[in-house]
Design a protein around this motif. Structure first.
Motif, PDB file in Angstrom:
ATOM      1  N   HIS A   1       0.924  -1.336  -0.062  1.00 39.53           N
ATOM      2  CA  HIS A   1       0.158  -0.020   0.113  1.00 39.53           C
ATOM      3  C   HIS A   1       0.936   1.372   0.000  1.00 39.53           C
ATOM      4  O   HIS A   1       1.730   1.402   0.780  1.00 39.53           O
ATOM      5  CB  HIS A   1      -0.849   0.202   1.270  1.00 39.53           C
ATOM      6  N   SER A   2       0.702   2.065  -1.014  1.00 38.85           N
ATOM      7  CA  SER A   2       1.235   3.467  -0.900  1.00 38.85           C
ATOM      8  C   SER A   2       0.535   4.471  -1.552  1.00 38.85           C
ATOM      9  O   SER A   2       0.255   4.528  -2.757  1.00 38.85           O
ATOM     10  CB  SER A   2       2.632   3.347  -1.432  1.00 38.85           C
ATOM     11  N   GLU A   3      -0.124   5.501  -0.744  1.00 38.75           N
ATOM     12  CA  GLU A   3      -0.636   6.394  -1.481  1.00 38.75           C
ATOM     13  C   GLU A   3      -0.036   7.265  -2.480  1.00 38.75           C
ATOM     14  O   GLU A   3      -0.468   7.598  -3.665  1.00 38.75           O
ATOM     15  CB  GLU A   3      -1.370   7.363  -0.510  1.00 38.75           C
ATOM     16  N   PRO A   4       1.190   7.506  -2.233  1.00 42.96           N
ATOM     17  CA  PRO A   4       1.890   8.405  -3.170  1.00 42.96           C
ATOM     18  C   PRO A   4       2.083   7.663  -4.544  1.00 42.96           C
ATOM     19  O   PRO A   4       2.068   8.249  -5.752  1.00 42.96           O
ATOM     20  CB  PRO A   4       3.183   8.721  -2.559  1.00 42.96           C
ATOM     21  N   LEU A   5       2.447   6.547  -4.520  1.00 40.55           N
ATOM     22  CA  LEU A   5       2.507   5.523  -5.638  1.00 40.55           C
ATOM     23  C   LEU A   5       1.196   4.820  -6.396  1.00 40.55           C
ATOM     24  O   LEU A   5       1.417   4.176  -7.366  1.00 40.55           O
ATOM     25  CB  LEU A   5       3.708   4.302  -5.272  1.00 40.55           C
ATOM     26  N   ASN A   6       0.344   5.032  -5.593  1.00 36.74           N
ATOM     27  CA  ASN A   6      -1.337   4.660  -6.293  1.00 36.74           C
ATOM     28  C   ASN A   6      -1.109   3.173  -6.076  1.00 36.74           C
ATOM     29  O   ASN A   6      -1.659   2.453  -7.122  1.00 36.74           O
ATOM     30  CB  ASN A   6      -1.436   5.069  -7.270  1.00 36.74           C
ATOM     31  N   ILE A   7      -0.565   2.415  -5.246  1.00 41.37           N
ATOM     32  CA  ILE A   7      -0.590   0.885  -5.120  1.00 41.37           C
ATOM     33  C   ILE A   7      -1.340   0.830  -3.802  1.00 41.37           C
ATOM     34  O   ILE A   7      -1.616   1.141  -2.797  1.00 41.37           O
ATOM     35  CB  ILE A   7       0.947   0.768  -4.698  1.00 41.37           C
ATOM     36  N   ASP A   8      -2.278  -0.403  -4.121  1.00 41.82           N
ATOM     37  CA  ASP A   8      -3.208  -0.878  -2.983  1.00 41.82           C
ATOM     38  C   ASP A   8      -3.390  -2.132  -3.230  1.00 41.82           C
ATOM     39  O   ASP A   8      -4.494  -2.258  -3.871  1.00 41.82           O
ATOM     40  CB  ASP A   8      -4.392   0.119  -2.936  1.00 41.82           C
ATOM     41  N   GLN A   9      -2.769  -3.140  -2.614  1.00 41.83           N
ATOM     42  CA  GLN A   9      -3.234  -4.608  -2.319  1.00 41.83           C
ATOM     43  C   GLN A   9      -4.009  -4.892  -1.231  1.00 41.83           C
ATOM     44  O   GLN A   9      -4.162  -5.798  -0.994  1.00 41.83           O
ATOM     45  CB  GLN A   9      -1.821  -5.368  -2.529  1.00 41.83           C
ATOM     46  N   VAL A  10      -4.156  -3.723  -0.369  1.00 39.18           N
ATOM     47  CA  VAL A  10      -4.755  -3.947   1.013  1.00 39.18           C
ATOM     48  C   VAL A  10      -6.316  -4.018   0.921  1.00 39.18           C
ATOM     49  O   VAL A  10      -6.903  -3.150  -0.024  1.00 39.18           O
ATOM     50  CB  VAL A  10      -4.513  -2.791   1.918  1.00 39.18           C
ATOM     51  N   THR A  11      -6.841  -5.090   1.334  1.00 37.83           N
ATOM     52  CA  THR A  11      -8.376  -5.282   1.240  1.00 37.83           C
ATOM     53  C   THR A  11      -9.022  -4.843   2.799  1.00 37.83           C
ATOM     54  O   THR A  11     -10.331  -4.596   3.097  1.00 37.83           O
ATOM     55  CB  THR A  11      -8.840  -6.754   1.114  1.00 37.83           C
ATOM     56  N   GLU A  12      -8.099  -5.005   3.831  1.00 41.15           N
ATOM     57  CA  GLU A  12      -8.605  -4.539   5.286  1.00 41.15           C
ATOM     58  C   GLU A  12      -7.333  -4.046   5.833  1.00 41.15           C
ATOM     59  O   GLU A  12      -6.236  -4.378   6.040  1.00 41.15           O
ATOM     60  CB  GLU A  12      -9.084  -5.873   5.832  1.00 41.15           C
ATOM     61  N   LEU A  13      -7.715  -2.889   6.603  1.00 42.99           N
ATOM     62  CA  LEU A  13      -6.646  -2.201   7.416  1.00 42.99           C
ATOM     63  C   LEU A  13      -7.595  -1.457   8.784  1.00 42.99           C
ATOM     64  O   LEU A  13      -8.299  -0.567   8.465  1.00 42.99           O
ATOM     65  CB  LEU A  13      -6.011  -1.209   6.847  1.00 42.99           C
ATOM     66  N   THR A  14      -7.070  -2.177   9.831  1.00 41.35           N
ATOM     67  CA  THR A  14      -7.669  -1.499  11.052  1.00 41.35           C
ATOM     68  C   THR A  14      -6.622  -1.119  11.956  1.00 41.35           C
ATOM     69  O   THR A  14      -5.874  -2.178  12.208  1.00 41.35           O
ATOM     70  CB  THR A  14      -8.738  -2.212  11.576  1.00 41.35           C
ATOM     71  N   PHE A  15      -6.208   0.098  12.456  1.00 39.20           N
ATOM     72  CA  PHE A  15      -5.015   0.325  13.276  1.00 39.20           C
ATOM     73  C   PHE A  15      -5.235   1.407  14.347  1.00 39.20           C
ATOM     74  O   PHE A  15      -5.935   2.282  13.967  1.00 39.20           O
ATOM     75  CB  PHE A  15      -3.914   0.912  12.423  1.00 39.20           C
ATOM     76  N   SER A  16      -5.141   0.998  15.442  1.00 44.72           N
ATOM     77  CA  SER A  16      -5.618   2.120  16.547  1.00 44.72           C
ATOM     78  C   SER A  16      -4.063   2.060  17.565  1.00 44.72           C
ATOM     79  O   SER A  16      -3.651   0.941  17.714  1.00 44.72           O
ATOM     80  CB  SER A  16      -6.712   1.774  17.369  1.00 44.72           C
ATOM     81  N   VAL A  17      -4.220   2.909  18.243  1.00 42.83           N
ATOM     82  CA  VAL A  17      -3.257   3.190  19.420  1.00 42.83           C
ATOM     83  C   VAL A  17      -3.895   4.075  20.490  1.00 42.83           C
ATOM     84  O   VAL A  17      -4.469   5.130  20.318  1.00 42.83           O
ATOM     85  CB  VAL A  17      -2.099   3.972  19.043  1.00 42.83           C
ATOM     86  N   ALA A  18      -3.773   3.325  21.745  1.00 37.22           N
ATOM     87  CA  ALA A  18      -4.473   4.067  22.753  1.00 37.22           C
ATOM     88  C   ALA A  18      -3.516   4.235  24.073  1.00 37.22           C
ATOM     89  O   ALA A  18      -2.743   3.280  24.235  1.00 37.22           O
ATOM     90  CB  ALA A  18      -5.789   3.173  23.135  1.00 37.22           C
ATOM     91  N   GLY A  19      -3.876   4.921  24.999  1.00 36.61           N
ATOM     92  CA  GLY A  19      -3.260   5.344  26.128  1.00 36.61           C
ATOM     93  C   GLY A  19      -2.057   6.253  26.278  1.00 36.61           C
ATOM     94  O   GLY A  19      -2.408   7.503  25.686  1.00 36.61           O
ATOM     95  N   GLU A  20      -0.929   5.509  26.572  1.00 31.15           N
ATOM     96  CA  GLU A  20       0.067   6.507  26.672  1.00 31.15           C
ATOM     97  C   GLU A  20       0.854   7.058  25.420  1.00 31.15           C
ATOM     98  O   GLU A  20       1.514   8.125  25.607  1.00 31.15           O
ATOM     99  CB  GLU A  20       1.264   5.674  27.427  1.00 31.15           C
ATOM    100  N   LEU A  21       0.325   6.815  24.277  1.00 29.50           N
ATOM    101  CA  LEU A  21       0.805   7.338  23.076  1.00 29.50           C
ATOM    102  C   LEU A  21      -0.316   8.308  22.308  1.00 29.50           C
ATOM    103  O   LEU A  21      -0.151   8.637  21.458  1.00 29.50           O
ATOM    104  CB  LEU A  21       1.183   6.161  22.158  1.00 29.50           C
ATOM    105  N   ALA A  22      -1.402   8.497  23.149  1.00 31.11           N
ATOM    106  CA  ALA A  22      -2.469   9.209  22.722  1.00 31.11           C
ATOM    107  C   ALA A  22      -2.219  10.662  22.332  1.00 31.11           C
ATOM    108  O   ALA A  22      -2.816  11.231  21.535  1.00 31.11           O
ATOM    109  CB  ALA A  22      -3.465   9.107  23.612  1.00 31.11           C
ATOM    110  N   ASP A  23      -1.251  11.221  22.848  1.00 35.06           N
ATOM    111  CA  ASP A  23      -0.803  12.459  22.265  1.00 35.06           C
ATOM    112  C   ASP A  23      -0.145  12.454  20.834  1.00 35.06           C
ATOM    113  O   ASP A  23      -0.729  13.586  20.141  1.00 35.06           O
ATOM    114  CB  ASP A  23       0.464  13.111  23.336  1.00 35.06           C
ATOM    115  N   VAL A  24       0.344  11.686  20.218  1.00 31.31           N
ATOM    116  CA  VAL A  24       0.618  11.518  19.007  1.00 31.31           C
ATOM    117  C   VAL A  24      -0.317  10.882  18.164  1.00 31.31           C
ATOM    118  O   VAL A  24      -0.580  11.499  17.071  1.00 31.31           O
ATOM    119  CB  VAL A  24       2.265  10.715  18.911  1.00 31.31           C
ATOM    120  N   PHE A  25      -1.217   9.753  18.665  1.00 34.12           N
ATOM    121  CA  PHE A  25      -1.870   9.398  18.120  1.00 34.12           C
ATOM    122  C   PHE A  25      -3.391   9.771  18.424  1.00 34.12           C
ATOM    123  O   PHE A  25      -4.109   9.111  19.517  1.00 34.12           O
ATOM    124  CB  PHE A  25      -2.003   7.738  17.817  1.00 34.12           C
TER     125      PHE A  25
END
Length: 250
Positions: free
Chosen positions: A204-228
């Motif tokens: 997957h690369s938005e700049p290169l217009n590549i997308d082989q990904v059919t599912e993507l769920t990503f989350s970060v919680a807690g002590e890194l919530a300032d960045v995420f």
């Protein structure tokens, strides 16, 4: 994946190595919060440029490699005692304002290995990491991959659910010398130089217009919530399988 631009490379000695695989997310996150995670005198530099790195990751300012280590070895070249280990690192490309040198700043890690706390970069925190990985191939040249990873620490959590078809852009890269310096955010005296032999599958690369990904769920919680903080955006997904890394230190 990063070519160093240090004005002078130090004399280096072998430190350690791993044989592993990793799935790496290139993410654009809250720039102000990320800057506060970097050490004084360093500024975050999002990816850009006309090389493979700049083109495929353009706009991302954090790399999150999900590592699975299968073997390791020590500075005498013998096999280390580490069993199969999972860990998740948080790394950002940055520039030293005093020297102009470019490096990656390693600023956080979740690891399931107690000996990795705080670890070589002084930023490791213990987490319970679970992982599943499956491959499905029913026709020649068509392989579907599904991966689920969860890391739960005392003060935070990272979750990834990813499905993709192998393919997209595949590149085999071999470095003939250490060329990737990583600077520890928590200890300016720690600099580790990587030399890698790897097969990169950009699924997957938005700049290169590549997308082989059919599912993507990503989350970060807690002590890194300032960045995420909910505004994060996945720019690219790069699978490195196989992946061999030798590490050198000054």
């Amino acid at each position: 994946m990063v070519q160093a631009m240090f004005t002078a490379e130090p004399e280096l000695r072998y430190s350690d190595g791993i044989a592993a695989e990793r799935t790496m997310l290139a993410v654009r996150v809250n720039a102000a919060a990320l800057q506060r995670r970097l050490p004084a005198g360093w500024e975050s530099v999002p990816y850009e440029g006309d090389d493979l790195r700049g083109k495929s990751l353009r706009g991302a300012n954090v790399l999150i490699p999900f590592h699975e280590v299968y073997a390791s070895r020590s500075d005498d070249g013998t096999g280390g005692g580490t069993a199969q280990v999972s860990y998740i690192a948080f790394v950002s490309q940055a520039r030293n304002l005093a020297t102009g040198a470019m490096a990656h700043v390693h600023w956080f890690t979740y690891t399931e290995e107690p000996a990795g706390v705080p670890g070589r970069y002084r930023d490791g925190k213990l987490a319970r990491i679970t992982r599943s990985l499956s491959f499905t191939k029913e026709r020649r040249g068509e392989t579907r991959v599904r991966q689920i990873v969860s890391a739960v620490g005392d003060a935070g959590q990272v979750d990834l659910s990813l499905a993709y078809e192998q393919g997209g852009l595949v590149v085999w890269l071999t470095a003939d010398k250490p060329n990737l310096p990583l600077q520890a955010a928590n200890d300016p005296d720690v600099v580790r130089w990587y030399q890698e032999d790897q097969v990169l599958n950009v699924v997957h690369s938005e700049p290169l217009n590549i997308d082989q990904v059919t599912e993507l769920t990503f989350s970060v919680a807690g002590e890194l919530a300032d960045v995420f903080d909910g505004s994060e955006h996945v720019v690219a997904v790069v699978v490195q399988r196989p992946y061999m890394r030798q590490v050198y230190v000054p």
